[in-house]
Structures are given as C-alpha cells and as structure tokens.
Scaffold this motif. Structure first.
Motif, PDB file in Angstrom:
ATOM      1  N   ARG A   1       0.540  -0.470  -0.045  1.00  0.00           N
ATOM      2  CA  ARG A   1       0.196  -0.123  -0.095  1.00  0.00           C
ATOM      3  C   ARG A   1       1.173   1.263   0.009  1.00  0.00           C
ATOM      4  O   ARG A   1       0.775   2.628  -1.054  1.00  0.00           O
ATOM      5  CB  ARG A   1      -0.840   0.032   0.767  1.00  0.00           C
ATOM      6  CG  ARG A   1      -1.879  -1.141   1.558  1.00  0.00           C
ATOM      7  CD  ARG A   1      -3.238  -1.266   2.077  1.00  0.00           C
ATOM      8  NE  ARG A   1      -2.921   0.213   2.419  1.00  0.00           N
ATOM      9  CZ  ARG A   1      -4.255   0.641   3.666  1.00  0.00           C
ATOM     10  NH1 ARG A   1      -3.880  -0.516   4.488  1.00  0.00           N
ATOM     11  NH2 ARG A   1      -4.455   1.697   3.742  1.00  0.00           N
ATOM     12  N   LYS A   2       1.455   1.287   0.546  1.00  0.00           N
ATOM     13  CA  LYS A   2       2.956   2.755   0.814  1.00  0.00           C
ATOM     14  C   LYS A   2       3.648   3.071  -0.402  1.00  0.00           C
ATOM     15  O   LYS A   2       3.289   3.553  -0.644  1.00  0.00           O
ATOM     16  CB  LYS A   2       4.258   2.303   1.993  1.00  0.00           C
ATOM     17  CG  LYS A   2       5.092   3.470   2.882  1.00  0.00           C
ATOM     18  CD  LYS A   2       3.986   4.214   2.907  1.00  0.00           C
ATOM     19  CE  LYS A   2       5.016   5.198   3.677  1.00  0.00           C
ATOM     20  NZ  LYS A   2       4.305   6.273   4.523  1.00  0.00           N
TER      21      LYS A   2
ATOM     22  N   SER B   1       2.491   1.758  -3.669  1.00  0.00           N
ATOM     23  CA  SER B   1       1.115   2.336  -4.469  1.00  0.00           C
ATOM     24  C   SER B   1       0.698   3.565  -3.924  1.00  0.00           C
ATOM     25  O   SER B   1       0.671   4.089  -4.938  1.00  0.00           O
ATOM     26  CB  SER B   1       0.080   1.922  -3.923  1.00  0.00           C
ATOM     27  OG  SER B   1       0.294   0.209  -4.559  1.00  0.00           O
ATOM     28  N   GLN B   2       1.320   3.797  -3.058  1.00  0.00           N
ATOM     29  CA  GLN B   2       0.280   5.596  -2.469  1.00  0.00           C
ATOM     30  C   GLN B   2       2.167   6.238  -3.433  1.00  0.00           C
ATOM     31  O   GLN B   2       2.140   7.639  -3.928  1.00  0.00           O
ATOM     32  CB  GLN B   2       0.542   5.537  -0.901  1.00  0.00           C
ATOM     33  CG  GLN B   2      -0.424   5.406  -0.491  1.00  0.00           C
ATOM     34  CD  GLN B   2      -0.536   5.403   0.893  1.00  0.00           C
ATOM     35  OE1 GLN B   2       0.402   5.384   1.468  1.00  0.00           O
ATOM     36  NE2 GLN B   2      -1.790   4.814   1.954  1.00  0.00           N
TER      37      GLN B   2
ATOM     38  N   VAL C   1       1.567   6.236  -7.010  1.00  0.00           N
ATOM     39  CA  VAL C   1       0.033   7.710  -7.305  1.00  0.00           C
ATOM     40  C   VAL C   1       0.957   9.344  -6.438  1.00  0.00           C
ATOM     41  O   VAL C   1       0.574  10.457  -7.538  1.00  0.00           O
ATOM     42  CB  VAL C   1      -0.948   7.625  -6.500  1.00  0.00           C
ATOM     43  CG1 VAL C   1      -1.933   8.294  -5.847  1.00  0.00           C
ATOM     44  CG2 VAL C   1      -1.322   6.148  -6.467  1.00  0.00           C
ATOM     45  N   GLU C   2       2.083   9.321  -5.391  1.00  0.00           N
ATOM     46  CA  GLU C   2       2.331  10.706  -5.858  1.00  0.00           C
ATOM     47  C   GLU C   2       3.396  11.362  -6.579  1.00  0.00           C
ATOM     48  O   GLU C   2       3.599  13.316  -6.714  1.00  0.00           O
ATOM     49  CB  GLU C   2       3.466  10.579  -3.974  1.00  0.00           C
ATOM     50  CG  GLU C   2       1.963  10.701  -3.085  1.00  0.00           C
ATOM     51  CD  GLU C   2       2.662  10.432  -1.709  1.00  0.00           C
ATOM     52  OE1 GLU C   2       4.437  10.837  -1.605  1.00  0.00           O
ATOM     53  OE2 GLU C   2       2.373   9.914  -0.677  1.00  0.00           O
TER      54      GLU C   2
END
Length: 188
Positions: free
Chosen positions: A178-179, A181-182, A185-186
C-alpha cells in the motif's frame, strides 16, 4: 518515498511475502511430522533459525542499512547461527533443551525485530505488524525457554509460532504494498 527507500521497501515487501509462504509450509511440515517422524521435525527445528539467517542476510544486502539497523541485523544473523548449532547439538540427546535454545533465539530475534520495526517505521512506514511480531516472538521465546528448561517439548507450539509469524509477515507485506502504491500515485 525516495528511490533508495522505494527499492528497500520493494525488496522488504517481497521478502515478507516469501517468508509468509515459507513459514506456513514449515509449520505444516512440523505439525504433520512431529508425532510419526520426529527426526524430520527435529531437522526442521534446526532449519528454522537458519532460514531466518538467510532472510536477514538477504535483507542486509538488499536494503543496505546503516548504523544500529545494520548492527541489529548482524547480531540477529549471528544469534540465529548460534541457535541452529545449539539445537543441532542437543536435539537428539536433550530435546527439551533444544526447545529452550529455540526459545532463547526467538526471544533475542523478537527483541531485534522489534528494534528493526521501530527504526523502519520512521524510514518506510507500515511496520506495526513487525513491531507486534517482535513483541509476540519475545513473549513466545520466554515461554519456550521456561517450558524447555522444565522438560516440556513444545514442538506443536512451534508450528503455531510460525503461523503467527507468517500472518505478521503477510500483513507487513500488504502494508508495504500500500505504501509503495501511494508513492507511485504521488509521483504521477
């Protein structure tokens, strides 16, 4: 996340998922052999800390930690090697002592995992499962030491110990995914 941090998180996530699979297979093998094939279960008991050493060495190479994080991983690898040797020397003559040795290793490895989780929490995030795993390993280690010194063979409990560890590694891998993936996105 910076490039080195992203690569470290990616390799750590992959390691967590591989550890999850290994630990489930190891637990199943121990639980299925402990009664009818105790020699196989004994060899598996020796193999578990050696597997941890291999994972620690991979992690050292992949993440290239510095300072106290590096030192704790080196100590963990040495502790796992010593535990495997101690278990190998006692498993067939004093099996309860080998459980106590495994417990001492689980205690020490748990403390070191707790420290590593706290350090990585600041660097990478997503480490609460590893912090809990370190705490659980520490507590289980105490129970194995006391039981082994009391003459009890907690071999079945070792399977449960590995399953809980697998669960923590799976959660840690998911959190790091999840980290990551974030972070992607950033960057977009």
């Amino acid at each position: 996340m910076q490039n080195h941090s992203t690569e470290s998180a990616r390799s750590l996530r992959n390691l967590y998922f591989v550890r999850t699979v290994f630990q489930v297979i190891w637990a199943a093998a121990v639980l299925s052999t402990v009664r009818m094939q105790p020699q196989v279960a004994s060899v598996l008991l020796i193999a578990y800390p050696l597997w941890d050493v291999a994972c620690t060495l991979y992690d050292l190479r992949a993440s290239r930690p510095a300072g106290s994080a590096r030192t704790s991983q080196i100590v963990n690898a040495l502790l796992g090697s010593a535990a495997a040797l101690g278990i190998a020397l006692t498993i067939f003559s004093k099996p309860a002592y080998s459980i106590a040795i495994f417990g001492a290793w689980a205690f020490g490895a748990g403390v070191l995992q707790l420290v590593a989780g706290l350090i990585r929490r600041k660097q990478l995030g997503g480490q609460w499962a590893m912090i809990l795993s370190g705490a659980q390993s520490t507590a289980a280690g105490i129970a194995f030491v006391l039981g082994g010194l009391g003459g009890k063979l907690h071999t079945k409990d070792l399977g449960g110990y590995a399953i809980f560890g697998a669960l923590y590694f799976m959660i840690g891998g998911i959190l790091l995914s999840r980290k990551l993936s974030q972070a992607v996105v950033e960057q977009i």
